[in-house]
Design a protein around this motif. Structure first.
Motif, PDB file in Angstrom:
ATOM      1  N   ASP A  28      51.224  53.089  64.293  1.00 39.18           N
ATOM      2  CA  ASP A  28      51.322  52.614  62.922  1.00 39.18           C
ATOM      3  C   ASP A  28      50.642  51.264  62.776  1.00 39.18           C
ATOM      4  O   ASP A  28      50.768  50.401  63.639  1.00 39.18           O
ATOM      5  CB  ASP A  28      52.785  52.509  62.509  1.00 39.18           C
ATOM      6  CG  ASP A  28      53.499  53.846  62.601  1.00 39.18           C
ATOM      7  OD1 ASP A  28      54.294  54.018  63.543  1.00 39.18           O
ATOM      8  OD2 ASP A  28      53.237  54.716  61.757  1.00 39.18           O
ATOM      9  N   VAL A  29      49.940  51.092  61.673  1.00 42.25           N
ATOM     10  CA  VAL A  29      49.329  49.812  61.345  1.00 42.25           C
ATOM     11  C   VAL A  29      49.914  49.341  60.017  1.00 42.25           C
ATOM     12  O   VAL A  29      49.853  50.056  59.004  1.00 42.25           O
ATOM     13  CB  VAL A  29      47.802  49.922  61.239  1.00 42.25           C
ATOM     14  CG1 VAL A  29      47.201  48.565  60.883  1.00 42.25           C
ATOM     15  CG2 VAL A  29      47.207  50.433  62.544  1.00 42.25           C
ATOM     16  N   SER A  30      50.485  48.144  60.024  1.00 43.06           N
ATOM     17  CA  SER A  30      51.057  47.553  58.828  1.00 43.06           C
ATOM     18  C   SER A  30      50.119  46.466  58.303  1.00 43.06           C
ATOM     19  O   SER A  30      49.416  45.809  59.080  1.00 43.06           O
ATOM     20  CB  SER A  30      52.413  46.938  59.145  1.00 43.06           C
ATOM     21  OG  SER A  30      52.857  46.128  58.075  1.00 43.06           O
ATOM     22  N   SER A  32      50.928  43.686  57.554  1.00 47.01           N
ATOM     23  CA  SER A  32      51.340  42.431  58.186  1.00 47.01           C
ATOM     24  C   SER A  32      50.660  42.222  59.530  1.00 47.01           C
ATOM     25  O   SER A  32      50.671  41.105  60.066  1.00 47.01           O
ATOM     26  CB  SER A  32      52.861  42.422  58.369  1.00 47.01           C
ATOM     27  OG  SER A  32      53.278  43.482  59.224  1.00 47.01           O
ATOM     28  N   ASP A  33      50.053  43.281  60.082  1.00 46.11           N
ATOM     29  CA  ASP A  33      49.316  43.141  61.341  1.00 46.11           C
ATOM     30  C   ASP A  33      47.932  42.528  61.135  1.00 46.11           C
ATOM     31  O   ASP A  33      47.260  42.164  62.102  1.00 46.11           O
ATOM     32  CB  ASP A  33      49.151  44.515  62.012  1.00 46.11           C
ATOM     33  CG  ASP A  33      50.482  45.170  62.356  1.00 46.11           C
ATOM     34  OD1 ASP A  33      51.436  44.428  62.653  1.00 46.11           O
ATOM     35  OD2 ASP A  33      50.553  46.417  62.311  1.00 46.11           O
ATOM     36  N   CYS A  34      47.502  42.448  59.896  1.00 44.35           N
ATOM     37  CA  CYS A  34      46.163  41.972  59.592  1.00 44.35           C
ATOM     38  C   CYS A  34      46.110  40.443  59.674  1.00 44.35           C
ATOM     39  O   CYS A  34      47.117  39.758  59.479  1.00 44.35           O
ATOM     40  CB  CYS A  34      45.731  42.441  58.204  1.00 44.35           C
ATOM     41  SG  CYS A  34      45.802  44.262  58.026  1.00 44.35           S
ATOM     42  N   CYS A  39      41.878  43.347  57.928  1.00 46.44           N
ATOM     43  CA  CYS A  39      42.516  44.324  58.811  1.00 46.44           C
ATOM     44  C   CYS A  39      41.559  44.911  59.834  1.00 46.44           C
ATOM     45  O   CYS A  39      41.886  45.906  60.499  1.00 46.44           O
ATOM     46  CB  CYS A  39      43.129  45.453  57.971  1.00 46.44           C
ATOM     47  SG  CYS A  39      44.424  44.911  56.850  1.00 46.44           S
ATOM     48  N   ALA A  42      43.056  44.687  63.484  1.00 51.75           N
ATOM     49  CA  ALA A  42      44.276  45.476  63.614  1.00 51.75           C
ATOM     50  C   ALA A  42      43.967  46.964  63.660  1.00 51.75           C
ATOM     51  O   ALA A  42      44.504  47.706  64.502  1.00 51.75           O
ATOM     52  CB  ALA A  42      45.224  45.157  62.457  1.00 51.75           C
ATOM     53  N   ASN A  45      41.770  47.889  66.922  1.00 51.34           N
ATOM     54  CA  ASN A  45      42.581  47.954  68.141  1.00 51.34           C
ATOM     55  C   ASN A  45      43.418  49.215  68.173  1.00 51.34           C
ATOM     56  O   ASN A  45      43.564  49.853  69.226  1.00 51.34           O
ATOM     57  CB  ASN A  45      43.470  46.716  68.237  1.00 51.34           C
ATOM     58  CG  ASN A  45      42.670  45.448  68.477  1.00 51.34           C
ATOM     59  OD1 ASN A  45      41.549  45.491  68.982  1.00 51.34           O
ATOM     60  ND2 ASN A  45      43.227  44.304  68.090  1.00 51.34           N
ATOM     61  N   ALA A  46      43.978  49.589  67.023  1.00 52.31           N
ATOM     62  CA  ALA A  46      44.792  50.806  66.968  1.00 52.31           C
ATOM     63  C   ALA A  46      43.942  52.044  67.210  1.00 52.31           C
ATOM     64  O   ALA A  46      44.360  52.973  67.920  1.00 52.31           O
ATOM     65  CB  ALA A  46      45.485  50.891  65.613  1.00 52.31           C
ATOM     66  N   TYR A  71      44.704  47.958  52.692  1.00 51.63           N
ATOM     67  CA  TYR A  71      44.137  47.484  53.950  1.00 51.63           C
ATOM     68  C   TYR A  71      42.700  47.043  53.672  1.00 51.63           C
ATOM     69  O   TYR A  71      41.797  47.868  53.547  1.00 51.63           O
ATOM     70  CB  TYR A  71      44.165  48.584  55.006  1.00 51.63           C
ATOM     71  CG  TYR A  71      45.562  48.981  55.426  1.00 51.63           C
ATOM     72  CD1 TYR A  71      46.124  48.503  56.608  1.00 51.63           C
ATOM     73  CD2 TYR A  71      46.332  49.830  54.631  1.00 51.63           C
ATOM     74  CE1 TYR A  71      47.413  48.868  56.995  1.00 51.63           C
ATOM     75  CE2 TYR A  71      47.612  50.204  55.008  1.00 51.63           C
ATOM     76  CZ  TYR A  71      48.149  49.714  56.182  1.00 51.63           C
ATOM     77  OH  TYR A  71      49.426  50.065  56.562  1.00 51.63           O
TER      78      TYR A  71
END
Length: 830
Positions: A28-30, A32-34, A39, A42, A45-46, A71
């Protein structure tokens, strides 16, 4: 977050979006990971981690974006040297297998995550799927942040268009930041687009493309000024409040989801609102490309005039099948769908197994295409006739040569061509919509085609076009193939399409709502130049054809040094003792552009008198009255005019080129004083007096032989090649062409149970315009022409150069809703 659920609320309705446990491992990518609102890292990497996990997971791996989330991905730094500029995409999925990217299943379209591409660093491809197999993009909306076009409202117009100031319609969407978005300093098209209208090719050009500088107001960043180095009549008419549109991206640079050499790619439950170029694209892909419940469209709730700036979907050299189900395409800047391979034109023959080729960079935007075709079986064709020559196989290729397994065809000539028959695609289109856009619906070169239960609406050009051959961009075939066969079009609706008169002087496309045609170049090495053979007049006589003291001209181009042997005038209606006729060659003041200012005749080079014949002379049985030059002359490569002049008494009956048949060149006419009994040695002083003429004019031609070995006698001429910004190969073939009439190129075609509706009268197109087909069935179709009861100017069905034709049980209604017999125009052997 595997095997969990996310509850999304929208408009007081609760939807349950299921995270994709069925897709195996999930990452999962949120938002908030950006980092700092970007993004890129994030998501990258995912994707990298998931690609590795997918190789070891039986059910693969999914990168899942949260619903109702945005995103934003900034285009990364990097050199993008290729024609397509697909290097360094926003998201790269490389060599993945069983990989899925997008939102969770089960969400309403408006709850899907939004992937927003910020066109920094020159713009970039949104998602690139490179290699790999069985990958999926699903449940995702895609948009751009700084849109690839600009909308604004004029606030001032100074010095007749020398300076135009306007306010941005949306300061974020159209942010005029030259440092961040350097590409806005270039515009490919401009127009005045009223609110609620689409930006179409039919709108007149606003002449805003050639601004030399631009700047934002120091105190109001929404106020932009464009500066020009000269005034302009069209630009000078812009008024306060006019809504202006500038298109900054053409076909390249920033495509949407893009597959390259990948297998079995699936796209479903997606919406593409804007990209700077083509929307969905796949090159040299294989297996099944499946697109379902997907849309290319104007973003809902906005006043945007365009979605993608070029084709909505495009496939080149696909090996396998393409399946479109419940797909909606509208608002794009060019074709809705395009699938094809590309013919490669032979430059010259190196030895018995090797040729040099013309490295054409368009329309595939992939240079050195044969290097991707090593090992493929190819078919050789004569470019001038589309006759098949040989089957062979590529064993090696470089940026300029191709080597084949077997000896080359013994009859191969320079500028003939070959195409891969290994990389051909089948096509199925079902329950879909194509409309409300700039160009054509489907442009197809495929083997095994099924188009069913699909609606085509509000398209200015043909809804379905099969146009294959060796002509190039101007003729409309773009050197595309393979020759299609096994085609079924059934239970479709064609509503208000193909209703725009062709704008270019050599168009052979847009002749029908559905058109199947082949194209061969006009020119031949050694032979007549002027009016092409297929345009020979067939009896349309006019009483003023011989109006005296009017110079009538046809412009033409010679591709290399040529010895002129004779000049000819076409006359089917002959009168005894008709005198005072001259045919001549003049130099041209310049090149013949597709549009814009036209050149004019200058210096007289040679002339002949075509006088003194009598009627019923067998020497003129074919209608051409030719005269050999007293002294043969050699003309260099360049542009020239054929001129006709009559100084006899009253007007006489002469046969003309029929209306709608376009000759090889530009027509122009000029009235001279009656004291001019001969064509003058120069016409340069009359440069401002010429009248450009479209349509019917007298037919002239010259016969010539090549001086030197610049072409092979009997073959085609060197193709005309144009270069555009971003071209890295030789350029693009842009040769004018004519419909092929002596070769069958389509096989087994069925058009049945369709409905054709046209709202324009008089209608200049047809429901079907079909040629070069073997085994053709047209049955059970209905044609409705709404509006006033004006007689149709063309036939409902046009069928030519086809065999084994059955036309039955079709129904036609005129503008007063009265049933009438369908008009069928046939040309032998049909």
């Amino acid at each position: 977050m595997t095997a969990s659920t996310v509850v999304a609320t929208w408009s007081n309705i609760i939807f349950v979006c299921s995270a994709a446990a069925a897709y195996g491992t999930t990452i999962d990518v949120s938002p908030s990971d950006c980092i700092d609102g970007n993004c890129y890292s994030a998501i990258s990497n995912a994707v990298a981690r998931c690609t590795t996990l997918a190789m070891n997971a039986q059910k693969g791996c999914s990168v899942v974006l949260q619903p109702q989330s945005t995103y934003k991905v900034l285009c990364p730094h990097g050199d993008r040297p290729s024609s397509a500029q697909t290097e360094f995409p926003a998201i790269l999925i490389a060599n993945a297998t069983n990989f899925t990217f997008g939102g969770p299943d089960g969400c309403n379209k408006n709850d899907r995550p939004l992937l927003q591409i910020d066109y920094t660093n020159g713009g970039c491809t949104a998602i690139k799927v490179l290699g790999g197999a069985r990958n999926t993009i699903r449940n995702l909306n895609i948009d751009t942040l700084r849109l690839p076009f600009t909308l604004g409202h004029v606030v001032s117009n100074k010095n007749n268009g020398m300076s135009i100031s306007f306010t941005l319609e949306d300061q974020l969407a159209y942010n005029w930041d030259l440092e961040k978005y350097s590409w806005i300093s270039v515009s490919f098209a401009s127009a005045v687009v009223p609110l609620g209208h689409r930006a179409t090719r039919q709108l007149p050009e606003a002449n805003l493309n050639d601004f030399v500088s631009s700047y934002r107001d120091a105190h109001n960043s929404a106020l932009v000024t464009l500066e020009f180095n000269k005034s302009d009549k069209t630009r000078g008419t812009l008024q306060h409040g006019d809504r202006i549109f500038l298109k900054h991206f053409a076909n390249m640079q920033s495509w949407g989801p893009y597959g390259f050499q990948t297998t079995n790619l699936t796209i479903r439950d997606t919406a593409l609102w804007s990209v700077g170029g083509m929307g969905y694209r796949c090159d040299f892909c294989s297996g099944v490309f499946s697109m379902s419940d997907a849309a290319v469209e104007l973003k809902p709730g906005t006043n945007r005039p365009m979605s993608t700036t070029a084709d909505a979907t495009h496939f080149m050299h696909h090996r396998g099948s393409i399946e479109l189900t419940r797909v909606s395409v509208q608002g794009q800047g060019d074709d809705g769908f395009n699938v094809h391979g590309n013919f490669v034109v032979v430059q010259d023959i190196v030895n018995s197994h090797t040729v040099h080729y013309i490295d054409e960079s368009g329309p595939g935007w992939v240079t050195a295409a044969p290097t991707y075709l090593i090992g493929d079986t190819v078919q050789f064709y004569a470019r001038g006739s589309l006759h098949w020559l040989q089957s062979n196989r590529i064993v090696n290729a470089s940026t300029d040569t191709v080597t084949f397994a077997q000896p080359l065809p013994s009859t191969l000539q320079r500028f003939d061509m070959f195409i891969s028959s290994t990389r051909t695609s089948a096509l199925t289109v079902k329950d879909s919509f194509f409309g409300n856009s700039n160009s054509r619906g489907l442009v197809i070169s495929a083997v095994g085609v099924r188009i069913e239960n699909t609606t085509f609406s509000n398209l200015p050009l043909s809804a379905v076009l099969f146009m294959e051959g060796g002509c190039g961009a101007i003729a409309g075939d773009y050197t595309e193939g393979p020759f299609s066969r096994d085609i079924i079009l059934q239970n479709n609706t064609f509503d208000g399409v193909s209703d725009v008169v062709p704008k270019y002087p050599f168009d052979i496309v847009n002749m029908g709502m559905v058109q199947l045609a082949g194209c061969v170049p006009l020119g031949r090495c050694g032979g007549p130049t002027g009016v092409p053979e297929w345009a020979r007049p067939v009896g349309a006589a006019v009483s003023n054809a011989g109006q005296s003291h009017i110079v009538r001209t046809i412009g033409f181009t010679l591709a290399g040094p040529s010895r002129v042997t004779s000049l000819a005038l076409y006359l089917q209606t002959r009168q005894k003792s008709l005198g005072g006729l001259q045919v001549a060659i003049y130099n041209s003041s310049g090149e013949f552009p597709t549009w814009g200012p036209k050149p004019h005749p200058t210096q007289l080079l040679a002339s002949v008198d075509v006088t003194g014949w009598t009627g019923n002379t067998s020497a003129y049985a074919d209608g051409w009255n030719a005269r050999t030059l007293a002294q043969r002359i050699v003309l260099g490569a360049g542009n020239y005019f054929l001129a006709f002049y009559y100084t006899g008494g009253g007007p006489w009956l002469g046969t003309i080129v029929p209306q709608g048949v376009q000759p090889l060149g530009f027509y122009a006419s000029l009235a001279l004083p009656t004291t001019n009994t001969r064509l003058p040695a120069t016409l340069a002083s009359h440069s401002l007096e010429w009248k450009m003429v479209r349509g019917a004019q007298l037919a002239m031609r010259l016969s010539w032989e090549p001086e030197g070995a610049w072409c092979d006698v009997g073959g085609t001429l060197p193709p005309v090649i144009q270069t555009h910004p971003g071209d890295t190969g030789a350029g693009r073939l842009s040769e004018h062409g004519q419909l092929v009439r002596n070769t069958t190129i389509y096989t087994d075609v069925v058009v049945r149970d369709n409905v054709f509706v046209q709202h324009v009268r008089p209608w200049l197109s047809s429901a079907l315009h079909v040629g070069a087909v073997s085994n053709l069935l047209i049955s059970g179709n209905s044609i409705h022409v709404n509006g006033t009861a004006v007689a149709n100017q063309t036939s409902d069905f046009v069928v030519y150069a086809s065999t084994d034709v059955t036309i039955s049980n079709n129904r036609c209604w005129n503008g007063t809703r009265e049933k009438q017999r369908c008009i069928v125009q046939g040309v032998a052997p049909y």
